[in-house]
Scaffold this active site. Sequence first.
Site, short mmCIF file in Angstrom:
data_model
loop_
_atom_site.label_atom_id
_atom_site.label_comp_id
_atom_site.label_asym_id
_atom_site.label_seq_id
_atom_site.Cartn_x
_atom_site.Cartn_y
_atom_site.Cartn_z
N GLY A 221 0.78 -1.23 0.00
CA GLY A 221 0.00 0.00 0.00
C GLY A 221 0.80 1.28 0.00
N PRO A 263 4.74 -4.68 -0.91
CA PRO A 263 4.30 -3.63 -1.82
C PRO A 263 4.31 -4.07 -3.28
CG PRO A 263 6.48 -3.14 -0.90
CD PRO A 263 6.12 -4.52 -0.47
N GLY A 264 3.37 -3.54 -4.03
CA GLY A 264 3.38 -3.74 -5.47
C GLY A 264 3.69 -2.41 -6.15
N ARG A 301 -7.06 2.35 -15.18
CA ARG A 301 -7.09 3.07 -13.91
C ARG A 301 -7.83 4.41 -13.97
NH1 ARG A 301 -3.32 4.53 -11.16
NH2 ARG A 301 -3.94 3.74 -9.12
N TYR A 305 -10.86 4.06 -11.46
CA TYR A 305 -10.65 4.69 -10.14
C TYR A 305 -10.52 6.22 -10.25
CZ TYR A 305 -8.62 0.00 -9.28
OH TYR A 305 -8.36 -1.34 -9.20
N CYS A 331 -15.37 1.66 -27.89
CA CYS A 331 -16.71 2.20 -28.13
C CYS A 331 -17.45 2.49 -26.83
CB CYS A 331 -17.49 1.25 -29.01
SG CYS A 331 -16.68 1.08 -30.60
N1 LLP Z 1 -0.98 -7.18 -0.22
C1 LLP Z 1 -2.29 -7.43 -0.40
C2 LLP Z 1 -2.94 -8.43 0.45
C3 LLP Z 1 -3.00 -6.74 -1.38
O1 LLP Z 1 -4.30 -6.97 -1.54
C4 LLP Z 1 -2.35 -5.78 -2.18
C5 LLP Z 1 -3.06 -5.07 -3.23
C6 LLP Z 1 -0.97 -5.56 -1.97
C7 LLP Z 1 -0.33 -6.27 -0.97
C8 LLP Z 1 -0.18 -4.58 -2.77
O2 LLP Z 1 -0.67 -3.28 -2.66
P1 LLP Z 1 0.15 -2.07 -3.31
O3 LLP Z 1 1.47 -1.99 -2.58
O4 LLP Z 1 0.37 -2.41 -4.74
O5 LLP Z 1 -0.69 -0.87 -3.13
N2 LLP Z 1 -5.71 -2.05 -8.88
C9 LLP Z 1 -5.55 -1.04 -7.86
C10 LLP Z 1 -4.77 -1.53 -6.70
C11 LLP Z 1 -5.31 -2.83 -6.14
C12 LLP Z 1 -4.54 -3.34 -4.98
C13 LLP Z 1 -4.98 -4.73 -4.64
N3 LLP Z 1 -4.26 -5.28 -3.56
C14 LLP Z 1 -4.96 0.21 -8.48
O6 LLP Z 1 -4.75 0.23 -9.69
O7 LLP Z 1 -4.73 1.21 -7.81
#
Ligand code: LLP
Length: 405
Positions: A221, A263-264, A301, A305, A331
């Site tokens: 996050g 983190p992603g 996105r 969002y 479309c």
């Molecule tokens: N851990 C868990 C259990 C999660 O559900 C997620 C993200 C992460 C880690 C990684 O979160 P991050 O560091 O990437 O914020 N599609 C959305 C974001 C969805 C996140 C889903 N879970 C967007 O484009 O903003």
Amino acid sequence: MSLDSKQLLSIAQEFGTPVYVYDGDEIVKRYNELYEFITWPKLKIHYAMKANYNFRALKALNKARSGIDAVSPGDVMLALKAGFTPDRIIYTANNVTDEEVRQVKSTGVLMNIGSLSRLEKFGKEFPGSEVCIRFNPDVVDGSHAKIMTGGDLTKFGVLLKDVDKVKAIAEKYDLKVVGLHEHTGSGLQHTESVFKSMENLMAIATPENFPELRFLDFGGGFKVPYEPGEHRVDYIEMGTEITRLFTEYCKKYGRELEMYFEPGKYIVAESGYLLVEVNTIKDNNGRYIVGCNSGFPQLIRPMFYDAYHHIVNLSNPHGKKASYDVCGNICETGDRFAEQRELPEIREGDILSLENAGAYCYAMGGHYNLRPMPPEVFVINGKPELARRGLTAEELVNLITGESK
Ligand code: LLP
């Protein structure tokens, strides 16, 4: 941005558009940086591969010794292929089937379980196993309501107040609870939320409740700036507080546990670009509508969002500024990457770069309107290589009809 306009333009020329481009060096740099922010010696970062499962990116992160947060059997399969060993993968899927659990369990990957009913079923089938439990941190934060994962409105995790029920099930099936997990949301707006969620999890992670813990996992996050001028979180300050809180906790627990984050976005968001070409411009009574050769199924996105993605006109950076709606080729009226965005004059044939497109962009893509996803180019040591080619429309159609070989 880590790749410059000249490089991006030459990639557009060499590989065509639309095309996704990732700076591999940036990805590894962001990953390593986290260890500078959070100095707890037993820190382990598990990259949330749902953000971007590009195989080169996974291989680069494996080489850097990252772990993986996987959310489906496909994620696990791909991570294993990229070289991640099962001990470095955690499985945090939700609303899973029995079959899926068996499949993942057989790989030796640790299951992170987020509901009492699944824990019961898991215990019955795999008594004596190690397991991680996902709790709902009861903290609400995130950059959009759709991606907040704490609090009563979400489907994730076991409520903190149900800790005794977790203990009872674990005892009944002799499960060894080696980890506890929480994830608050994506794009956390307040660092206090990170601390509060940590504290809430640590409050139940006592040696009395869970004597066999190896780690606490505080999810992902971490926010990155998307808009120009948006401030970057002071991660050194945040990391210092995280380390302080965890040090204090471990003293009370009586052992130094491992600390996980997953983190992603933080690792991949800023590494990515979607390059598109403008093919149509309309003047709707003074409102400029720009049409390009990509659309929301390729980067959803903004539509999904209301997310901001910065746009750079690579081929006319010094043009006279005007306001544009930057639209795609799908479309639907909502197929817009930006609305009334001030940009240097856009002309047909210009190449636009949509920035911060490394996280949840390609990964959330689809073939709506039967437009195949673009190819992906991976830049490492400044050298661009085709990481994944795009399907041709014919190949896509053959997949649908079953004629693909
Ligand atoms: N851990 C868990 C259990 C999660 O559900 C997620 C993200 C992460 C880690 C990684 O979160 P991050 O560091 O990437 O914020 N599609 C959305 C974001 C969805 C996140 C889903 N879970 C967007 O484009 O903003």
